[in-house]
Design an enzyme around this catalytic site. Sequence first.
Site, short mmCIF file in Angstrom:
data_model
loop_
_atom_site.label_atom_id
_atom_site.label_comp_id
_atom_site.label_asym_id
_atom_site.label_seq_id
_atom_site.Cartn_x
_atom_site.Cartn_y
_atom_site.Cartn_z
N THR A 161 10.06 -7.18 -12.00
CA THR A 161 9.52 -8.53 -12.12
C THR A 161 8.41 -8.75 -11.11
OG1 THR A 161 11.59 -9.40 -12.92
CG2 THR A 161 10.13 -10.99 -11.87
N GLN A 206 -7.45 -0.46 4.70
CA GLN A 206 -8.16 -1.11 5.81
C GLN A 206 -9.55 -1.61 5.41
OE1 GLN A 206 -6.78 -1.90 8.56
NE2 GLN A 206 -4.95 -0.61 8.58
N ASN A 247 -7.14 3.56 9.83
CA ASN A 247 -6.42 2.44 10.43
C ASN A 247 -6.52 2.42 11.96
OD1 ASN A 247 -4.87 4.82 9.68
ND2 ASN A 247 -3.13 3.84 10.68
N CYS A 258 5.12 6.41 23.51
CA CYS A 258 6.12 6.72 24.52
C CYS A 258 7.52 6.35 24.04
CB CYS A 258 5.79 5.95 25.80
SG CYS A 258 6.65 6.52 27.24
N ALA A 267 0.81 -1.22 0.00
CA ALA A 267 0.00 0.00 0.00
C ALA A 267 0.85 1.27 0.00
CB ALA A 267 -0.94 -0.01 1.19
N THR A 268 1.97 1.25 0.68
CA THR A 268 2.81 2.45 0.71
C THR A 268 3.28 2.79 -0.70
OG1 THR A 268 3.53 2.14 2.99
CG2 THR A 268 5.00 3.39 1.56
N HIS A 290 -1.58 -7.98 2.59
CA HIS A 290 -1.37 -8.56 3.93
C HIS A 290 -2.33 -8.06 4.99
CE1 HIS A 290 0.63 -5.36 6.35
NE2 HIS A 290 0.88 -4.87 5.17
#
Lengths: 408, 137
Positions: free
Chosen positions: A245, A184, A156, A332, A76-77, A206
């Site tokens: 490919t 999503q 997401n 964090c 997707a990126t 995926h």
Amino acid sequence: MIKEPMRVYLDNNSTTPCDPRVVDTMVPYFYQKPGNSASRNHPFGWEAEEGVDYAREQIAALLKVDPKEIIFTSGATESDNLAIKGVFEMYRSKGNHIITVTTEHKAVLDTCDKLTEAGAEITYLKVAEDGLIDLAELEAAIKSTTILVSVMWANNETGVIQPMKEIGDICEKHGVLFMSDATQAVGKIPTYPKEIGVHLMAWTSHKMYGPKGVGALYVSRKSPRVKVTAQMDGGGHERGMRSGTLNVPGIVGFGKAAEIARLEMHADAERLSKLRDRLEHELTSRLEECYINGNVNHRMPHVTNISFKHVEGEGLMMTFNQNIAVSSGSACTSASLEPSYVLVALGLGDDLAHSSIRFSLGRFTTEEEVDFAVEKLVAGVNHMRDLSPIWEMYKEGVDLSNVQWSEH
Amino acid sequence: MAYSEKVLEHFQHPKNVGTLDKSKTTVGTGLVGAPECGDVMRLQIEVDPSTQTIIDAKFKTFGCGSAIASSSLATEWLKGKTIEQALTIDNMDIVEELALPPVKIHCSVLAEDAIKGAIADYQSKIGIAVTAMAAAH
């Protein structure tokens, strides 16, 4: 009964397990059918090409589009990059203005940001507290130089689904291309670009029970005929839009995953929404001060995002992360200590964003697992609240907004 | 990111969780961090005025595992120390003891600030000059 240690995976928005039926379909393409689908002169190439063609048909059937409109990528990126940069370069003479939304994935936001260096002008639409964009604001943002509107189908982090058909109608009315990061949504809810008026759609295998490392971009071929400038130079695969490919085993698996989704997504969605509602109901009725983030009427059936007030998300996850996999809106670990920008865009205070947990169920989630997760969550939240000075202050009736905090 | 054994031990079995009576003159309270930053640490000490020795220490922390472990460790170290000794505790001692990764160093800084804040609160209560202020970050 459940034997510990049990591992429950409720992080399906990060990635889904590969369906065993998908794996079975892929296996022959690693050794018995090793060909390159671009090899035109021997049977090894032919059978690889057949595998790819069949997968393209399976995927096209899921979206109700022409197989020729599917461009295979690595994920997707890459598809987001190809769509946005490719449209910008192809239609630069028509304009330089792109409209997107503050809650988009980084693959869209950072791509748009990058394009400003090349002269693009980007408008970032805000979202309301429920995560939805304002259609009037979108329409008002369109101008003569606008070439593209990019709005994700489902978020997401919150699972919130944007009013896609209405956005498509606005784009149609103004003659602007409409691109959607549907990572999503595809394979989980109906995503028919032609019915909605989406001209480019990016997603990945995926997150729909297929393998990692393969994705696709839908590019409309008719009314309008859309073209994107290739972002990599090479052999001119995929109608010249994406050289390289093809990942034959991955694509074959992606195709099988699409076929399964087409046949089973409605049943999956119905089952998962009941499980999600059960999870939500149990947590919010057994724990005080929990808030569901995002519009509960326009969201994905398998996702919920909940803030547990006065409990820090990463610490909370540590109480059960040997058994339960979820995600937190607290960051964090990052140097900036910034919590989720998506939740902040919904108007949550940073404190509630730090206290959020995303649960994303999947095809293989069982009721027993959900019940197990509820027990772990309730115990974890109670444990963390016993440790939390701000929970104690809240319980004593201290108005936390009046406390002089020492920000660091 | 995996946590060190020591962080896990303190997180799973935190030492000295609780609240001391902050109205007592012998109790000093340090409250550092902010909910918006994802970390709030409250560390309290009870001092024997005749010896200037810390006889008890308690904490409550809102934060990640490393923040909780840092405060738990700090309370362990404080008990039995004199004020003077307590002021020598450096955040890097906590980093080393808990094997905190670089992204978690701020948790140790917060613990050091909480110690200094608790001592300063105690000292101002009994009317002696405050020896050290929490470092500004």
